[in-house]
Design a protein around this motif. Structure first.
Motif, PDB file in Angstrom:
ATOM      1  N   LEU A 156     -76.138 -65.440 -17.877  1.00  0.00           N
ATOM      2  CA  LEU A 156     -75.708 -65.052 -19.220  1.00  0.00           C
ATOM      3  C   LEU A 156     -74.227 -64.709 -19.237  1.00  0.00           C
ATOM      4  N   SER A 157     -73.775 -63.986 -18.217  1.00  0.00           N
ATOM      5  CA  SER A 157     -72.375 -63.563 -18.174  1.00  0.00           C
ATOM      6  C   SER A 157     -71.427 -64.755 -18.074  1.00  0.00           C
ATOM      7  N   THR A 158     -71.740 -65.716 -17.212  1.00  0.00           N
ATOM      8  CA  THR A 158     -70.860 -66.885 -17.068  1.00  0.00           C
ATOM      9  C   THR A 158     -70.908 -67.773 -18.310  1.00  0.00           C
ATOM     10  N   TRP A 159     -72.048 -67.768 -18.992  1.00  0.00           N
ATOM     11  CA  TRP A 159     -72.124 -68.501 -20.267  1.00  0.00           C
ATOM     12  C   TRP A 159     -71.243 -67.829 -21.317  1.00  0.00           C
ATOM     13  N   LEU A 160     -71.250 -66.498 -21.349  1.00  0.00           N
ATOM     14  CA  LEU A 160     -70.404 -65.771 -22.294  1.00  0.00           C
ATOM     15  C   LEU A 160     -68.929 -65.987 -21.985  1.00  0.00           C
ATOM     16  N   ILE A 162     -67.602 -68.708 -21.179  1.00  0.00           N
ATOM     17  CA  ILE A 162     -67.225 -69.965 -21.837  1.00  0.00           C
ATOM     18  C   ILE A 162     -67.025 -69.734 -23.330  1.00  0.00           C
ATOM     19  N   ARG A 163     -67.867 -68.903 -23.898  1.00  0.00           N
ATOM     20  CA  ARG A 163     -67.807 -68.655 -25.343  1.00  0.00           C
ATOM     21  C   ARG A 163     -66.675 -67.714 -25.734  1.00  0.00           C
ATOM     22  N   PHE A 164     -66.329 -66.801 -24.851  1.00  0.00           N
ATOM     23  CA  PHE A 164     -65.291 -65.808 -25.151  1.00  0.00           C
ATOM     24  C   PHE A 164     -64.239 -65.867 -24.047  1.00  0.00           C
ATOM     25  N   ALA A 165     -63.374 -66.850 -24.143  1.00  0.00           N
ATOM     26  CA  ALA A 165     -62.385 -67.110 -23.088  1.00  0.00           C
ATOM     27  C   ALA A 165     -61.446 -65.931 -22.864  1.00  0.00           C
ATOM     28  N   ALA A 166     -61.202 -65.144 -23.895  1.00  0.00           N
ATOM     29  CA  ALA A 166     -60.291 -64.010 -23.758  1.00  0.00           C
ATOM     30  C   ALA A 166     -60.849 -62.953 -22.806  1.00  0.00           C
ATOM     31  N   GLU A 167     -62.168 -62.919 -22.654  1.00  0.00           N
ATOM     32  CA  GLU A 167     -62.816 -61.955 -21.760  1.00  0.00           C
ATOM     33  C   GLU A 167     -63.279 -62.621 -20.473  1.00  0.00           C
ATOM     34  N   ASP A 168     -62.648 -63.722 -20.109  1.00  0.00           N
ATOM     35  CA  ASP A 168     -63.067 -64.517 -18.967  1.00  0.00           C
ATOM     36  C   ASP A 168     -63.151 -63.705 -17.677  1.00  0.00           C
ATOM     37  N   ASP A 169     -62.172 -62.850 -17.425  1.00  0.00           N
ATOM     38  CA  ASP A 169     -62.164 -62.073 -16.187  1.00  0.00           C
ATOM     39  C   ASP A 169     -63.388 -61.168 -16.073  1.00  0.00           C
ATOM     40  N   TRP A 170     -63.762 -60.562 -17.174  1.00  0.00           N
ATOM     41  CA  TRP A 170     -64.926 -59.677 -17.166  1.00  0.00           C
ATOM     42  C   TRP A 170     -66.203 -60.459 -16.922  1.00  0.00           C
ATOM     43  N   PHE A 171     -66.396 -61.532 -17.673  1.00  0.00           N
ATOM     44  CA  PHE A 171     -67.658 -62.271 -17.600  1.00  0.00           C
ATOM     45  C   PHE A 171     -67.780 -63.150 -16.352  1.00  0.00           C
ATOM     46  N   ASN A 172     -66.664 -63.637 -15.831  1.00  0.00           N
ATOM     47  CA  ASN A 172     -66.716 -64.513 -14.661  1.00  0.00           C
ATOM     48  C   ASN A 172     -66.560 -63.776 -13.337  1.00  0.00           C
TER      49      ASN A 172
END
Length: 200
Positions: A156-160, A162-172
């Protein structure tokens, strides 16, 4: 670790040579290296790691579900990278990390239907007489479910990301690493804490 569920090893010390943590190394390598421009190299590196880390077990006929899943998945990715033109792989470039985390989650939860994958590691250092005990079974079902949950949340986090590139560091990065740390700590502590509450 799951092996501690039925042995007298000191708390926090891995038992046996078949560590579940080593089997997760190829997936972690892929998660760290993979990006839209590097996923092919990440898949190849993960494939090499999976083969090297499981080579001794494979030579001795020990087929563990997590290792086999890694070898097959990263081999397929590597073949696709070589066989298909880049414009046909845009979807894979985009969702490679989502797919890898999702596959581990599916593997973990599916193994609960027949044999929790963590039990394969625990049996390597646990007397066969204890394999069918309620404590051994319960601990490995819980550990397998925890790893499945961790990788579900990572999917779910890695999918998010993709959807919210500005928060890429947090989700990836931040969230997946936190989930891995949680799963590792739980795996190390739960067997002993459960046995302390339910002595055999």
């Amino acid at each position: 670790m799951a092996q501690q569920s039925a042995t007298k090893a000191p708390v926090g010390q891995p038992v046996g040579s078949g560590s579940v943590f080593l089997s997760f190394a190829p997936w972690i390598i892929f998660g760290v290296v993979a990006s839209p421009s590097t996923w092919e190299y990440a898949a190849l590196a993960a494939l090499v790691a999976a083969i090297v880390l499981s080579s001794q077990d494979l030579l001795h006929g020990r087929l563990r579900l997590l290792d086999i899943t890694a070898i097959v998945f990263f081999a397929v990715l590597s073949v696709l990278a070589l066989a298909l033109p880049r414009h046909e792989l845009i979807w894979l470039e985009t969702y490679a990390q989502v797919l890898s985390s999702g596959l581990v989650a599916v593997m973990a939860f599916a193994s609960l239907l027949f044999d929790p994958f963590t039990a394969q590691y625990a049996r390597e250092s646990t007397p066969p007489a204890l394999w069918r005990t309620p404590v051994f079974r319960h601990i490995n079902r819980v550990l397998t479910a925890v790893w499945g949950a961790a990788f579900t949340l990572m999917t779910l986090s890695t999918w998010l990301a993709i959807r919210f590139a500005a928060e890429d560091d947090w989700f990836n990065w931040v969230i997946p690493i936190a989930l891995l740390v949680w799963a590792v700590r739980f795996t190390r502590s739960y067997p002993d804490s459960y046995k302390a509450r339910h002595p055999t």
